[in-house]
Design a protein around this motif. Structure first.
Motif, short mmCIF file in Angstrom:
data_model
loop_
_atom_site.label_atom_id
_atom_site.label_comp_id
_atom_site.label_asym_id
_atom_site.label_seq_id
_atom_site.Cartn_x
_atom_site.Cartn_y
_atom_site.Cartn_z
N UNK A 1 22.81 -99.42 -9.11
CA UNK A 1 24.29 -99.23 -9.14
C UNK A 1 24.61 -98.39 -10.36
N UNK A 2 24.09 -98.74 -11.40
CA UNK A 2 24.50 -98.02 -12.66
C UNK A 2 23.96 -96.43 -12.51
N UNK A 3 22.79 -96.04 -12.11
CA UNK A 3 22.43 -94.81 -11.73
C UNK A 3 23.39 -94.19 -10.80
N UNK A 4 23.49 -94.72 -9.66
CA UNK A 4 24.34 -94.14 -8.68
C UNK A 4 25.79 -93.85 -9.18
N UNK A 5 26.43 -94.83 -9.93
CA UNK A 5 27.63 -94.54 -10.43
C UNK A 5 27.91 -93.44 -11.44
N UNK A 6 26.77 -93.40 -12.36
CA UNK A 6 26.89 -92.44 -13.36
C UNK A 6 26.51 -91.04 -13.05
N UNK A 7 25.46 -90.85 -12.27
CA UNK A 7 24.86 -89.74 -12.15
C UNK A 7 24.79 -89.06 -10.68
N UNK A 8 24.92 -90.00 -9.53
CA UNK A 8 24.92 -89.62 -8.14
C UNK A 8 26.41 -89.21 -7.72
N UNK A 9 27.25 -90.25 -8.17
CA UNK A 9 28.64 -90.13 -7.78
C UNK A 9 29.39 -88.88 -8.08
N UNK A 10 28.95 -88.29 -9.30
CA UNK A 10 29.98 -87.05 -9.61
C UNK A 10 29.42 -85.99 -9.10
N UNK A 11 28.17 -85.87 -8.27
CA UNK A 11 27.80 -84.84 -7.45
C UNK A 11 27.83 -85.18 -6.10
N UNK A 12 28.12 -83.85 -5.47
CA UNK A 12 28.34 -83.90 -4.16
C UNK A 12 27.07 -83.37 -3.39
N UNK A 13 25.85 -83.86 -3.68
CA UNK A 13 24.57 -83.67 -3.23
C UNK A 13 23.59 -84.90 -3.18
N UNK A 14 22.53 -85.08 -2.22
CA UNK A 14 21.99 -85.97 -2.06
C UNK A 14 20.73 -85.92 -3.34
N UNK A 15 20.11 -87.21 -3.52
CA UNK A 15 19.25 -87.46 -4.55
C UNK A 15 18.06 -87.86 -4.10
N UNK A 16 16.74 -87.32 -4.55
CA UNK A 16 15.48 -87.47 -4.08
C UNK A 16 15.05 -88.88 -4.27
N UNK A 17 14.19 -89.65 -3.64
CA UNK A 17 13.89 -90.90 -4.00
C UNK A 17 12.91 -90.93 -5.41
N UNK A 18 12.06 -89.53 -5.28
CA UNK A 18 11.28 -89.72 -6.66
C UNK A 18 12.07 -89.82 -7.68
N UNK A 19 13.57 -89.03 -7.83
CA UNK A 19 14.48 -88.97 -9.06
C UNK A 19 14.67 -90.32 -9.48
N UNK A 20 15.20 -91.27 -8.52
CA UNK A 20 15.51 -92.45 -8.55
C UNK A 20 14.37 -93.44 -9.04
N UNK A 21 13.18 -93.44 -8.35
CA UNK A 21 12.14 -94.35 -8.57
C UNK A 21 11.63 -93.85 -10.17
N UNK A 22 11.33 -92.67 -10.26
CA UNK A 22 10.91 -92.42 -11.79
C UNK A 22 11.78 -92.80 -12.49
N UNK A 23 13.05 -92.61 -12.59
CA UNK A 23 14.16 -92.94 -13.52
C UNK A 23 14.32 -94.44 -13.89
N UNK A 24 14.10 -95.22 -12.68
CA UNK A 24 14.09 -96.45 -12.82
C UNK A 24 12.76 -97.19 -13.65
N UNK A 25 11.59 -96.41 -13.45
CA UNK A 25 10.44 -96.70 -13.93
C UNK A 25 10.68 -96.68 -15.60
N UNK A 26 11.67 -95.72 -16.01
CA UNK A 26 11.83 -95.76 -17.41
C UNK A 26 12.41 -97.01 -18.03
N UNK A 27 12.80 -97.89 -17.15
CA UNK A 27 13.47 -99.29 -17.52
C UNK A 27 12.76 -100.23 -17.29
N UNK A 28 11.47 -99.93 -16.84
CA UNK A 28 10.30 -100.86 -16.63
C UNK A 28 10.53 -101.78 -15.30
#
Length: 254
Positions: free
Chosen positions: A1-28
């Motif tokens: 929810x933090x990623x969605x609110x900080x980065x997806x909400x301000x943009x009027x476009x979809x986000x790829x699964x790979x972007x979310x999964x790879x970013x979350x991987x940075x947080x173990x």
């Protein structure tokens, strides 16, 4: 929810699964857990998916956008303005049977988020009388308005207001969490896009807990040298400082 609110909400476009999964991987967070989180968020009605060839992308639903917009407003405004207090309290009397534990939990969660504390079972207090409409919406959504009562009043001559506050809120625990927040982020200085996105996400993720933990009591009701003020200044300064580089790096991930 933090990623969605900080980065997806301000943009009027979809986000790829790979972007979310790879970013979350940075947080173990393992890929399986990340994909399960996406599925749960979609099942709760906050996200919807569509397939483009072999890839899947995610969009916020209207309820999801509304939820995150309200959450973002509460998170980013939290601690930014000191309001004047007229010494009035909003008092709610609402009873939930012990047998309905799930309902009691939902009521406590939502009233706590709205800034209420409970000094006694069935009694909820808040020093912000403008929250009455929000409290009414909460009770209505939980079908608890029948039998509930509300009052707006000043504290009387019996007992001490400080004792009531201590019974309604554990301010020592809140201050301890503020001290941990300050210790973690005061000396953090990311030096490139990936590091800044990581730091910004952690900053927001930790700060978003405080609107739930801290009732934002007027200064008159707080201990001396309250650490919440210092933590709020730190959050708003770091968030503004890191935001351009973090947002720019997110766009590169897409």
């Amino acid at each position: 929810m933090t990623l969605l609110g900080e980065y997806v909400l301000p943009r009027d476009r979809p986000v790829w699964t790979s972007v979310l999964v790879n970013t979350l991987a940075k947080f173990e967070i393992e890929e399986k857990s990340a994909r399960q989180a996406l599925a749960r968020t979609a099942a709760e009605g906050w996200l919807t998916s569509d397939r483009v060839g072999r890839r899947v992308r995610w969009s916020l639903t209207q309820p999801g956008r509304k939820l995150l917009t309200e959450g973002a407003r509460r998170i980013y405004e939290f601690g930014s303005v000191e309001r004047q207090w007229d010494s009035r309290w909003l008092v709610l009397l609402v009873s939930v049977p012990e047998s309905k534990r799930d309902l009691r939990h939902r009521l406590r969660t939502r009233l706590t988020w709205a800034g209420f504390g409970s000094p006694e079972a069935g009694v909820w207090i808040c020093p912000d009388v403008s929250r009455q409409e929000e409290a009414e919406e909460i009770l209505s959504s939980l079908e608890l308005t029948r039998g509930a009562m509300s009052f707006v009043a000043g504290y009387g001559s019996i007992g001490e207001v400080g004792s009531m506050v201590a019974r309604a809120w554990d301010l020592s625990e809140v201050e301890r969490r503020y001290e941990e927040f300050i210790e973690e982020f005061a000396g953090t200085s990311p030096d490139d896009g990936p590091a800044t996105l990581h730091a910004q996400t952690r900053l927001v993720h930790e700060w978003r807990r405080f609107p739930f933990l801290d009732p934002r009591l007027p200064t008159d009701l707080l201990p001396a040298n309250w650490r919440g003020s210092q933590a709020a200044q730190l959050f708003h300064r770091k968030h503004q400082e890191w935001r351009p580089a973090a947002q720019e790096h997110w766009d590169k991930l897409d």
